[in-house]
Motif scaffolding. Structure first.
Motif, PDB file in Angstrom:
ATOM      1  N   LEU A  55       0.769  13.005  74.495  1.00 47.94           N
ATOM      2  CA  LEU A  55       1.341  13.779  73.353  1.00 47.94           C
ATOM      3  C   LEU A  55       1.813  15.277  74.071  1.00 47.94           C
ATOM      4  O   LEU A  55       0.575  15.861  74.705  1.00 47.94           O
ATOM      5  N   PHE A  56       2.770  15.663  74.107  1.00 47.20           N
ATOM      6  CA  PHE A  56       3.428  17.207  74.800  1.00 47.20           C
ATOM      7  C   PHE A  56       3.488  17.937  73.588  1.00 47.20           C
ATOM      8  O   PHE A  56       4.300  17.702  72.875  1.00 47.20           O
ATOM      9  N   HIS A  73      -5.331  12.790  74.212  1.00 47.60           N
ATOM     10  CA  HIS A  73      -4.298  12.690  75.328  1.00 47.60           C
ATOM     11  C   HIS A  73      -2.873  13.651  75.126  1.00 47.60           C
ATOM     12  O   HIS A  73      -2.078  13.392  75.184  1.00 47.60           O
ATOM     13  N   VAL A  74      -3.642  15.118  74.970  1.00 47.45           N
ATOM     14  CA  VAL A  74      -2.448  16.122  74.742  1.00 47.45           C
ATOM     15  C   VAL A  74      -2.319  16.946  76.025  1.00 47.45           C
ATOM     16  O   VAL A  74      -3.338  17.310  76.486  1.00 47.45           O
ATOM     17  N   MET A  75      -1.109  17.364  76.166  1.00 52.33           N
ATOM     18  CA  MET A  75      -0.808  18.301  77.307  1.00 52.33           C
ATOM     19  C   MET A  75       0.040  19.478  76.763  1.00 52.33           C
ATOM     20  O   MET A  75       0.899  19.009  76.099  1.00 52.33           O
ATOM     21  N   VAL A  76      -0.441  20.776  77.064  1.00 52.54           N
ATOM     22  CA  VAL A  76       0.316  21.638  76.461  1.00 52.54           C
ATOM     23  C   VAL A  76       1.342  22.237  77.547  1.00 52.54           C
ATOM     24  O   VAL A  76       1.021  22.091  78.857  1.00 52.54           O
ATOM     25  N   THR A  77       2.578  22.410  76.892  1.00 51.42           N
ATOM     26  CA  THR A  77       3.605  22.549  77.955  1.00 51.42           C
ATOM     27  C   THR A  77       4.132  24.019  77.939  1.00 51.42           C
ATOM     28  O   THR A  77       3.434  24.957  77.281  1.00 51.42           O
ATOM     29  N   GLY A  78       4.912  24.339  78.691  1.00 50.64           N
ATOM     30  CA  GLY A  78       5.638  25.683  78.575  1.00 50.64           C
ATOM     31  C   GLY A  78       6.384  25.793  77.361  1.00 50.64           C
ATOM     32  O   GLY A  78       6.664  24.827  76.803  1.00 50.64           O
ATOM     33  N   SER A  79       6.949  26.978  77.171  1.00 47.69           N
ATOM     34  CA  SER A  79       7.431  27.185  75.931  1.00 47.69           C
ATOM     35  C   SER A  79       9.019  26.648  75.864  1.00 47.69           C
ATOM     36  O   SER A  79       9.583  26.631  77.055  1.00 47.69           O
ATOM     37  N   GLY A  80       9.302  26.468  74.723  1.00 47.39           N
ATOM     38  CA  GLY A  80      11.026  26.109  74.558  1.00 47.39           C
ATOM     39  C   GLY A  80      11.274  24.792  75.497  1.00 47.39           C
ATOM     40  O   GLY A  80      10.534  24.202  75.998  1.00 47.39           O
ATOM     41  N   GLU A  82      12.882  24.126  78.265  1.00 48.07           N
ATOM     42  CA  GLU A  82      12.894  24.257  79.526  1.00 48.07           C
ATOM     43  C   GLU A  82      11.385  23.736  79.994  1.00 48.07           C
ATOM     44  O   GLU A  82      11.050  23.044  80.915  1.00 48.07           O
ATOM     45  N   GLY A  83      10.405  24.433  79.237  1.00 46.23           N
ATOM     46  CA  GLY A  83       8.980  23.976  79.445  1.00 46.23           C
ATOM     47  C   GLY A  83       8.618  22.840  79.235  1.00 46.23           C
ATOM     48  O   GLY A  83       7.794  22.223  79.893  1.00 46.23           O
ATOM     49  N   ILE A  84       9.181  22.475  78.035  1.00 48.58           N
ATOM     50  CA  ILE A  84       8.657  20.947  77.575  1.00 48.58           C
ATOM     51  C   ILE A  84       9.257  20.141  78.709  1.00 48.58           C
ATOM     52  O   ILE A  84       8.663  18.884  79.365  1.00 48.58           O
ATOM     53  N   THR A  85      10.506  20.109  79.048  1.00 45.64           N
ATOM     54  CA  THR A  85      11.174  19.385  79.751  1.00 45.64           C
ATOM     55  C   THR A  85      10.521  19.382  81.227  1.00 45.64           C
ATOM     56  O   THR A  85      10.204  18.429  81.931  1.00 45.64           O
TER      57      THR A  85
END
Length: 95
Positions: A55-56, A73-80, A82-85
């Motif tokens: 889960l992102f 099973h969680v990963m914190v992404t960058g914002s927006g 672009e960060g998610i991708t």
């Protein structure tokens, strides 16, 4: 109104069929409320699949909501976008 915070109605069976077929490698949540709505919509069998699926999430508050739903099973992404991708690419490139 162009934005409503309500749980969508719909048939989740096509989603389950994709999960069973191995076509879903990750889930992305961009709001705590969206994650809770999704969690409610998929019921117990879907929750078991979600617990095994990466889960992102795009914010620490969403990660906290995921923990409240017993998702680990969680990963914190960058914002927006672009960060998610970037996080998705990095995660799956390492496999």
């Amino acid at each position: 109104d162009c934005y409503r915070r309500v749980r969508p109605r719909g048939d989740v069976e096509p989603l389950f069929a994709s999960w069973r077929a191995g076509d879903i490698d990750a889930v992305v949540a961009t709001s705590s409320e969206g994650l809770r709505n999704f969690h409610d919509m998929i019921g117990e069998s879907g929750r078991e699949r979600l617990a095994r699926t990466p889960l992102f999430v795009s914010h620490l508050r969403i990660a906290a909501a995921a923990r409240d739903l017993d998702l680990s099973h969680v990963m914190v992404t960058g914002s927006g976008d672009e960060g998610i991708t970037a996080s998705l690419v990095e995660h799956f490139a390492a496999r």
